[in-house]
Design a protein around this motif. Structure first.
Motif, PDB file in Angstrom:
ATOM      1  N   SER A  85      -4.490  14.424  -3.433  1.00 37.89           N
ATOM      2  CA  SER A  85      -4.221  15.724  -2.819  1.00 37.89           C
ATOM      3  C   SER A  85      -5.418  16.664  -2.958  1.00 37.89           C
ATOM      4  CB  SER A  85      -2.981  16.375  -3.459  1.00 37.89           C
ATOM      5  OG  SER A  85      -3.266  16.826  -4.765  1.00 37.89           O
ATOM      6  N   LEU A  86      -6.372  16.301  -3.823  1.00 36.65           N
ATOM      7  CA  LEU A  86      -7.502  17.195  -4.103  1.00 36.65           C
ATOM      8  C   LEU A  86      -8.730  16.894  -3.255  1.00 36.65           C
ATOM      9  CD1 LEU A  86      -7.300  17.241  -8.015  1.00 36.65           C
ATOM     10  CD2 LEU A  86      -6.371  18.928  -6.411  1.00 36.65           C
ATOM     11  N   THR A  87      -8.807  15.721  -2.660  1.00 36.98           N
ATOM     12  CA  THR A  87      -9.995  15.363  -1.899  1.00 36.98           C
ATOM     13  C   THR A  87      -9.611  14.663  -0.603  1.00 36.98           C
ATOM     14  OG1 THR A  87     -12.020  14.027  -1.922  1.00 36.98           O
ATOM     15  CG2 THR A  87     -10.238  13.258  -3.302  1.00 36.98           C
ATOM     16  N   PRO A  88     -10.274  15.012   0.509  1.00 39.70           N
ATOM     17  CA  PRO A  88      -9.839  14.491   1.810  1.00 39.70           C
ATOM     18  C   PRO A  88     -10.084  13.011   2.028  1.00 39.70           C
ATOM     19  CG  PRO A  88     -11.770  15.906   2.060  1.00 39.70           C
ATOM     20  CD  PRO A  88     -11.333  16.020   0.649  1.00 39.70           C
ATOM     21  N   GLN A  89     -10.933  12.414   1.215  1.00 36.76           N
ATOM     22  CA  GLN A  89     -11.169  10.981   1.394  1.00 36.76           C
ATOM     23  C   GLN A  89     -11.200  10.317   0.031  1.00 36.76           C
ATOM     24  OE1 GLN A  89     -14.633   9.049   0.920  1.00 36.76           O
ATOM     25  NE2 GLN A  89     -13.039   7.504   0.766  1.00 36.76           N
ATOM     26  N   LEU A  90     -10.329   9.356  -0.152  1.00 35.09           N
ATOM     27  CA  LEU A  90     -10.271   8.668  -1.436  1.00 35.09           C
ATOM     28  C   LEU A  90      -9.722   7.273  -1.230  1.00 35.09           C
ATOM     29  CD1 LEU A  90     -10.872   9.304  -4.444  1.00 35.09           C
ATOM     30  CD2 LEU A  90      -8.433   9.812  -4.713  1.00 35.09           C
ATOM     31  N   ALA A  91     -10.568   6.282  -1.482  1.00 30.94           N
ATOM     32  CA  ALA A  91     -10.121   4.894  -1.420  1.00 30.94           C
ATOM     33  C   ALA A  91      -9.698   4.465  -2.819  1.00 30.94           C
ATOM     34  CB  ALA A  91     -11.247   3.998  -0.902  1.00 30.94           C
ATOM     35  N   CYS A  92      -8.961   3.371  -2.882  1.00 29.63           N
ATOM     36  CA  CYS A  92      -8.505   2.929  -4.201  1.00 29.63           C
ATOM     37  C   CYS A  92      -8.174   1.442  -4.153  1.00 29.63           C
ATOM     38  CB  CYS A  92      -7.282   3.721  -4.646  1.00 29.63           C
ATOM     39  SG  CYS A  92      -5.839   3.474  -3.604  1.00 29.63           S
ATOM     40  N   VAL A  93      -7.999   0.881  -5.330  1.00 26.32           N
ATOM     41  CA  VAL A  93      -7.527  -0.495  -5.476  1.00 26.32           C
ATOM     42  C   VAL A  93      -6.014  -0.422  -5.649  1.00 26.32           C
ATOM     43  CG1 VAL A  93      -7.619  -2.573  -6.899  1.00 26.32           C
ATOM     44  CG2 VAL A  93      -9.694  -1.220  -6.520  1.00 26.32           C
ATOM     45  N   VAL A  94      -5.310  -1.237  -4.900  1.00 26.02           N
ATOM     46  CA  VAL A  94      -3.845  -1.169  -4.897  1.00 26.02           C
ATOM     47  C   VAL A  94      -3.276  -2.544  -5.245  1.00 26.02           C
ATOM     48  CG1 VAL A  94      -1.828  -0.614  -3.474  1.00 26.02           C
ATOM     49  CG2 VAL A  94      -3.969   0.590  -3.101  1.00 26.02           C
ATOM     50  N   LYS A  95      -2.171  -2.549  -5.943  1.00 22.53           N
ATOM     51  CA  LYS A  95      -1.508  -3.829  -6.267  1.00 22.53           C
ATOM     52  C   LYS A  95      -1.192  -4.568  -4.976  1.00 22.53           C
ATOM     53  CE  LYS A  95       0.599  -2.538 -10.615  1.00 22.53           C
ATOM     54  NZ  LYS A  95       1.810  -2.242 -11.367  1.00 22.53           N
ATOM     55  N   PHE A 123       7.531   0.404   2.565  1.00 22.31           N
ATOM     56  CA  PHE A 123       7.156   1.825   2.560  1.00 22.31           C
ATOM     57  C   PHE A 123       5.637   2.025   2.531  1.00 22.31           C
ATOM     58  CE2 PHE A 123      11.368   3.304   2.190  1.00 22.31           C
ATOM     59  CZ  PHE A 123      12.049   2.486   1.305  1.00 22.31           C
ATOM     60  N   MET A 124       4.925   0.988   2.090  1.00 20.09           N
ATOM     61  CA  MET A 124       3.506   1.206   1.837  1.00 20.09           C
ATOM     62  C   MET A 124       2.564   0.378   2.707  1.00 20.09           C
ATOM     63  SD  MET A 124       3.657   1.261  -2.334  1.00 20.09           S
ATOM     64  CE  MET A 124       1.934   1.652  -2.549  1.00 20.09           C
ATOM     65  N   ARG A 125       3.043  -0.756   3.191  1.00 19.83           N
ATOM     66  CA  ARG A 125       2.096  -1.705   3.781  1.00 19.83           C
ATOM     67  C   ARG A 125       1.356  -1.156   4.995  1.00 19.83           C
ATOM     68  NH1 ARG A 125       6.787  -5.754   5.286  1.00 19.83           N
ATOM     69  NH2 ARG A 125       7.599  -4.795   7.173  1.00 19.83           N
ATOM     70  N   GLY A 126       2.036  -0.360   5.813  1.00 18.65           N
ATOM     71  CA  GLY A 126       1.354   0.186   6.990  1.00 18.65           C
ATOM     72  C   GLY A 126       0.186   1.056   6.596  1.00 18.65           C
ATOM     73  N   VAL A 127       0.407   1.871   5.568  1.00 17.25           N
ATOM     74  CA  VAL A 127      -0.632   2.820   5.158  1.00 17.25           C
ATOM     75  C   VAL A 127      -1.759   2.112   4.417  1.00 17.25           C
ATOM     76  CG1 VAL A 127      -1.114   4.856   3.764  1.00 17.25           C
ATOM     77  CG2 VAL A 127       1.027   4.707   5.032  1.00 17.25           C
ATOM     78  N   VAL A 128      -1.417   1.254   3.463  1.00 16.89           N
ATOM     79  CA  VAL A 128      -2.490   0.638   2.647  1.00 16.89           C
ATOM     80  C   VAL A 128      -3.402  -0.219   3.515  1.00 16.89           C
ATOM     81  CG1 VAL A 128      -1.188   0.721   0.500  1.00 16.89           C
ATOM     82  CG2 VAL A 128      -1.086  -1.352   1.885  1.00 16.89           C
ATOM     83  N   TYR A 173      -7.515   0.388   1.905  1.00 14.62           N
ATOM     84  CA  TYR A 173      -7.464   0.258   0.459  1.00 14.62           C
ATOM     85  C   TYR A 173      -7.759  -1.194   0.084  1.00 14.62           C
ATOM     86  CZ  TYR A 173      -5.181   4.874   0.380  1.00 14.62           C
ATOM     87  OH  TYR A 173      -4.884   6.206   0.518  1.00 14.62           O
ATOM     88  N   ILE A 174      -8.125  -1.389  -1.165  1.00 15.28           N
ATOM     89  CA  ILE A 174      -8.582  -2.704  -1.620  1.00 15.28           C
ATOM     90  C   ILE A 174      -7.471  -3.371  -2.428  1.00 15.28           C
ATOM     91  CG2 ILE A 174     -10.350  -3.892  -2.981  1.00 15.28           C
ATOM     92  CD1 ILE A 174     -12.057  -1.301  -2.613  1.00 15.28           C
ATOM     93  N   PRO A 175      -7.044  -4.576  -2.056  1.00  9.91           N
ATOM     94  CA  PRO A 175      -6.014  -5.270  -2.852  1.00  9.91           C
ATOM     95  C   PRO A 175      -6.599  -5.739  -4.174  1.00  9.91           C
ATOM     96  CG  PRO A 175      -6.784  -6.667  -1.068  1.00  9.91           C
ATOM     97  CD  PRO A 175      -7.471  -5.348  -0.894  1.00  9.91           C
ATOM     98  N   ASN A 176      -5.760  -5.807  -5.191  1.00 13.10           N
ATOM     99  CA  ASN A 176      -6.261  -6.135  -6.531  1.00 13.10           C
ATOM    100  C   ASN A 176      -6.317  -7.632  -6.810  1.00 13.10           C
ATOM    101  OD1 ASN A 176      -3.569  -6.779  -6.888  1.00 13.10           O
ATOM    102  ND2 ASN A 176      -3.382  -5.756  -8.873  1.00 13.10           N
ATOM    103  N   ASP A 177      -6.121  -8.458  -5.779  1.00 10.68           N
ATOM    104  CA  ASP A 177      -6.109  -9.906  -6.023  1.00 10.68           C
ATOM    105  C   ASP A 177      -7.359 -10.596  -5.469  1.00 10.68           C
ATOM    106  OD1 ASP A 177      -4.019 -11.106  -3.245  1.00 10.68           O
ATOM    107  OD2 ASP A 177      -5.559  -9.551  -3.341  1.00 10.68           O
ATOM    108  N   LEU A 178      -8.455  -9.854  -5.402  1.00 10.10           N
ATOM    109  CA  LEU A 178      -9.686 -10.446  -4.866  1.00 10.10           C
ATOM    110  C   LEU A 178     -10.486 -11.192  -5.925  1.00 10.10           C
ATOM    111  CD1 LEU A 178     -10.966  -7.569  -2.520  1.00 10.10           C
ATOM    112  CD2 LEU A 178      -9.581  -9.572  -1.929  1.00 10.10           C
ATOM    113  N   GLY A 179     -10.001 -11.166  -7.161  1.00  6.84           N
ATOM    114  CA  GLY A 179     -10.705 -11.905  -8.218  1.00  6.84           C
ATOM    115  C   GLY A 179     -12.107 -11.367  -8.413  1.00  6.84           C
TER     116      GLY A 179
END
Lengths: 80, 259
Positions: free
Chosen positions: B104-114, B122-127, B132-138
């Motif tokens: 909510s504090l910054t207009p652009q923020l990527a992240c690693v997601v489970k 609820f989430m797949r369309g947005v992620v 966003y980066i999935p956490n199963d990339l080893g």
């Protein structure tokens, strides 16, 4: 053909150089993940160094059976 | 009696807020994100635009929670998050909504997601649309994160990898350290504290605390930990040094973070 003791010394030396482990951290039954906290990047680096040192090529399926330092030693001993 | 009623109200408010969040998530994923992707000039432009929409959604959600009297947020240094060179953000992770608050504090923020988010309705369309980066990339995960940063995209990482244990700080994984080394950038640490502790790992959403949550968030000056390591130091050892120093920083600063 090197003995398992010699191979253990190689492996321990690689672990100390790559990750700055001390001798006290290393023992044959030390788990690479649970005791030494190696992650996937560490596993790659360790594999590359051992391949450079021994001339062997590690396959991904080989690594699945390796859990401890002794497993690494036994794997190398069987192939050298 | 009044306290029980007040807590009951906050349980209700929390449920309504989360329901709104879920509905927004579905709406974004099913309607807004596909539209953005269709009109964007490139996939990358679409992802940045989706992240901006997520930011505004998070801002609205935080206001909803504040409006219900569920939380209060005292934030210091938020402007540092928007600096152009603030690309690698790291935060501790005491609650479920930390990413929402920071987003909510910054207009652009990527992240690693489970990776489970990609199969969550609820989430797949947005992620997926937000890039966003999935956490199963080893072992490709560090490269994926570094790639985001090299493209000028701000990325947040939670070194604990999961929510903190109650009242404490979990062990730090070395992903953030590896990304910092790979990208050659300083780390911008964010301290997050929630009093009383709430929305913790393993805690049900309806286990609201006795009083409303008060968040203290401090965005710190950039930490350049690269001087800790030598140029010729193997990356495994370097990452351990950086990760250790980072955790020490958090352990010390969280103790003195005012509530």
């Amino acid at each position: 053909m090197p003995s398992t003791d010699e191979i253990y010394k190689w492996v321990a030396e690689v672990l100390k150089q790559q990750f700055h482990f001390r001798d006290a951290d290393l023992r044959p039954q030390a788990s690479l993940i649970d005791d030494l906290d190696l992650d996937s990047i560490d596993a790659i680096d360790l594999t590359v160094r051992l391949e450079e040192k021994t001339g062997l090529a590690f396959k991904e399926e080989d690594l699945k059976a390796i859990h401890t330092i002794q497993d690494v030693v036994d794997f190398l001993h069987a192939r050298l | 009696m009044m306290r029980r009623l007040e807590r009951g109200y906050r349980i209700l408010g929390t449920g309504v807020s989360f329901a709104i969040f879920g509905i927004w998530g579905v709406g974004l994923g099913w309607f807004v994100c596909p539209l953005i992707r269709r009109v964007a000039r490139s996939r990358e432009a679409g992802e940045v635009r989706v992240q901006r929409v997520v930011h505004h959604t998070f801002r609205a959600f935080v206001r909803v929670m504040m409006g219900f009297g569920l939380l209060e947020a005292n934030i210091r240094g938020a402007e540092r998050l928007c600096k152009p060179d603030a690309l690698l953000i790291v935060a501790n992770h005491p609650t479920l909504i930390d990413f929402v608050l920071l987003g909510s504090l910054t207009p652009q923020l990527a992240c690693v997601v489970k990776k489970e988010a990609w199969s969550n309705v609820f989430m797949r369309g947005v992620v997926n649309s937000a890039g966003y980066i999935p956490n199963d990339l080893g072992d490709d995960l560090v490269d994926a994160c570094s790639d985001q940063i090299r493209r000028g995209r701000r990325l947040i990482l939670f070194p604990e990898g999961t929510r903190s244990p109650k009242g404490g700080l979990g062990p730090f994984r070395r992903g953030a350290a590896h990304v910092a080394l790979s990208a050659g950038l300083p780390i911008h640490p964010v301290l997050i504290r929630c009093e009383p502790p709430a929305l913790m790992r393993g805690q049900k959403w309806y286990n609201v605390p006795e009083t409303k949550m008060i968040f203290t968030i401090e965005v710190c000056e950039a930490l350049d930990l690269q001087p800790l390591v030598d140029d010729c130091e193997p990356r495994g050892a370097a990452a351990r040094k950086i990760s250790g120093a980072l955790r020490d920083f958090y352990a010390e600063r969280l103790q003195t973070l005012p509530v």
